[in-house]
Structures are given as structure tokens and as C-alpha cells.
Design a protein around this motif. Sequence first.
Motif, PDB file in Angstrom:
ATOM      1  N   LYS A 119       7.587 -18.877   3.943  1.00 15.38           N
ATOM      2  CA  LYS A 119       6.764 -19.946   4.560  1.00 15.38           C
ATOM      3  C   LYS A 119       7.180 -21.253   4.018  1.00 15.38           C
ATOM      4  O   LYS A 119       6.765 -22.830   4.459  1.00 15.38           O
ATOM      5  CB  LYS A 119       4.703 -19.434   3.990  1.00 15.38           C
ATOM      6  CG  LYS A 119       4.407 -18.754   5.237  1.00 15.38           C
ATOM      7  CD  LYS A 119       3.196 -18.425   4.409  1.00 15.38           C
ATOM      8  CE  LYS A 119       2.448 -17.476   5.736  1.00 15.38           C
ATOM      9  NZ  LYS A 119       1.579 -17.697   6.356  1.00 15.38           N
ATOM     10  N   LYS A 120       7.504 -21.364   3.141  1.00 19.72           N
ATOM     11  CA  LYS A 120       7.809 -22.741   1.959  1.00 19.72           C
ATOM     12  C   LYS A 120       9.041 -23.303   2.829  1.00 19.72           C
ATOM     13  O   LYS A 120       8.765 -24.665   2.916  1.00 19.72           O
ATOM     14  CB  LYS A 120       8.196 -22.491   0.166  1.00 19.72           C
ATOM     15  CG  LYS A 120       8.864 -23.908   0.160  1.00 19.72           C
ATOM     16  CD  LYS A 120       8.929 -23.529  -1.603  1.00 19.72           C
ATOM     17  CE  LYS A 120       9.454 -24.513  -2.143  1.00 19.72           C
ATOM     18  NZ  LYS A 120       9.770 -24.255  -3.529  1.00 19.72           N
ATOM     19  N   ILE A 121      10.052 -22.169   3.359  1.00 19.51           N
ATOM     20  CA  ILE A 121      10.875 -23.649   4.148  1.00 19.51           C
ATOM     21  C   ILE A 121      11.403 -23.386   5.833  1.00 19.51           C
ATOM     22  O   ILE A 121      12.233 -23.333   6.393  1.00 19.51           O
ATOM     23  CB  ILE A 121      12.458 -23.348   2.854  1.00 19.51           C
ATOM     24  CG1 ILE A 121      12.687 -21.126   3.476  1.00 19.51           C
ATOM     25  CG2 ILE A 121      12.490 -23.502   1.762  1.00 19.51           C
ATOM     26  CD1 ILE A 121      14.513 -20.941   2.992  1.00 19.51           C
ATOM     27  N   GLY A 122      10.642 -22.349   5.850  1.00 17.35           N
ATOM     28  CA  GLY A 122      10.819 -21.630   6.953  1.00 17.35           C
ATOM     29  C   GLY A 122      10.487 -22.465   8.905  1.00 17.35           C
ATOM     30  O   GLY A 122      11.416 -22.944   9.647  1.00 17.35           O
ATOM     31  N   LYS A 123       9.826 -23.707   8.463  1.00 20.68           N
ATOM     32  CA  LYS A 123       9.553 -24.737   9.892  1.00 20.68           C
ATOM     33  C   LYS A 123      11.490 -25.895   9.500  1.00 20.68           C
ATOM     34  O   LYS A 123      11.277 -26.282  10.389  1.00 20.68           O
ATOM     35  CB  LYS A 123       8.524 -25.592   9.681  1.00 20.68           C
ATOM     36  CG  LYS A 123       8.248 -25.924   7.887  1.00 20.68           C
ATOM     37  CD  LYS A 123       6.841 -26.844   8.701  1.00 20.68           C
ATOM     38  CE  LYS A 123       6.377 -27.211   6.887  1.00 20.68           C
ATOM     39  NZ  LYS A 123       5.435 -27.884   6.904  1.00 20.68           N
ATOM     40  N   TRP A 124      11.172 -25.798   7.956  1.00 21.87           N
ATOM     41  CA  TRP A 124      12.407 -26.764   7.765  1.00 21.87           C
ATOM     42  C   TRP A 124      13.630 -25.999   8.404  1.00 21.87           C
ATOM     43  O   TRP A 124      14.527 -26.739   8.761  1.00 21.87           O
ATOM     44  CB  TRP A 124      12.723 -27.430   6.300  1.00 21.87           C
ATOM     45  CG  TRP A 124      11.174 -28.344   6.083  1.00 21.87           C
ATOM     46  CD1 TRP A 124      10.053 -27.420   5.436  1.00 21.87           C
ATOM     47  CD2 TRP A 124      10.952 -29.068   6.523  1.00 21.87           C
ATOM     48  NE1 TRP A 124       9.561 -28.554   4.915  1.00 21.87           N
ATOM     49  CE2 TRP A 124       9.284 -29.600   6.182  1.00 21.87           C
ATOM     50  CE3 TRP A 124      11.201 -30.456   7.786  1.00 21.87           C
ATOM     51  CZ2 TRP A 124       8.734 -30.817   5.720  1.00 21.87           C
ATOM     52  CZ3 TRP A 124      10.263 -31.404   8.085  1.00 21.87           C
ATOM     53  CH2 TRP A 124       9.509 -31.616   7.436  1.00 21.87           C
ATOM     54  N   ALA A 125      14.125 -24.453   7.861  1.00 24.53           N
ATOM     55  CA  ALA A 125      15.166 -24.040   8.366  1.00 24.53           C
ATOM     56  C   ALA A 125      14.883 -24.098   9.623  1.00 24.53           C
ATOM     57  O   ALA A 125      15.879 -23.641  10.710  1.00 24.53           O
ATOM     58  CB  ALA A 125      14.811 -22.576   7.685  1.00 24.53           C
ATOM     59  N   ALA A 126      13.370 -23.601  10.980  1.00 24.62           N
ATOM     60  CA  ALA A 126      13.660 -23.784  12.016  1.00 24.62           C
ATOM     61  C   ALA A 126      13.967 -25.211  12.654  1.00 24.62           C
ATOM     62  O   ALA A 126      15.178 -25.188  13.861  1.00 24.62           O
ATOM     63  CB  ALA A 126      12.056 -23.093  12.491  1.00 24.62           C
TER      64      ALA A 126
END
Length: 128
Positions: free
Chosen positions: A75-82
Motif C-alpha cells: 500500500k505504501k508504494i502501490g499508487k506510486w508504482a502504478a
Amino acid sequence: MTNIIFAGILSGLFSYILNKIMLKGLGERALIALIPFIEEMSKTTFAVMFKSSIIGVHFIFGIIEGVYDLIFSSKKIGKWAALASLISHSFFGGVTYVVFERTNTLILSLLVAWIFHSAWNWFIMEKL
């Protein structure tokens, strides 16, 4: 528009299958050179096969990879990775398109995009 979406989905599925095989056999080393080649070849080949937009297919691929990142990353990096997936694959599509328009050489277009993609993956893995 349908051709772009269909080509993008097929490219995503094809790359996903080959990437899994490469990761299983070679581990994370495959992420620097081999997987970028597979993805750039897949996106551009399907775009050409379906007579659709190179940039559009790369964009759809970025959306697919972004959704995968949202689901399977923390959840910490998911949106940034997306977001990075969407932007980077769109950029690689732009590179492929510009080189192809200027040279009319598909192989050169793929090679240049592959170099950018490999450099991006190296940066992400080694520097971040």
C-alpha cells in the motif's frame, strides 16, 4: 480505439507470461535487460499487427501494469508504482513512435525504447 485496447491487452498478457518465465529462470537479473526487451517488442509488435497507435498501445500496457502494481504492491508504494508504470510506458511509446517516424525503421525504434526501458529499470532497482 478498439484495436488499441485489444493490442494493449494482448501485449500485457504476452509480456506477463514471458516475464514470469524469465523471472523464474533468471531471477531479478532479467528485470534490467531481458524483460524491457520483451515488453518493448510486445507492445510495438501488437500495435503494428493491429494497425493501431504505438503510443496508445504503450499507454494501455501502462494502465494494465499500473493496475497490477496497485493490486500486488504494498500500500505504501502501490499508487506510486502504478503512476510510474503509466508514465514510463507512455514515455517509451513516445520514444518508439518518434524514432519510427524519423527513421521508418521498426527495429531501431524498438532498440532505442529498449535502451530507455532498461536504463529506467536499472535506475529504479539500483538507485531507489
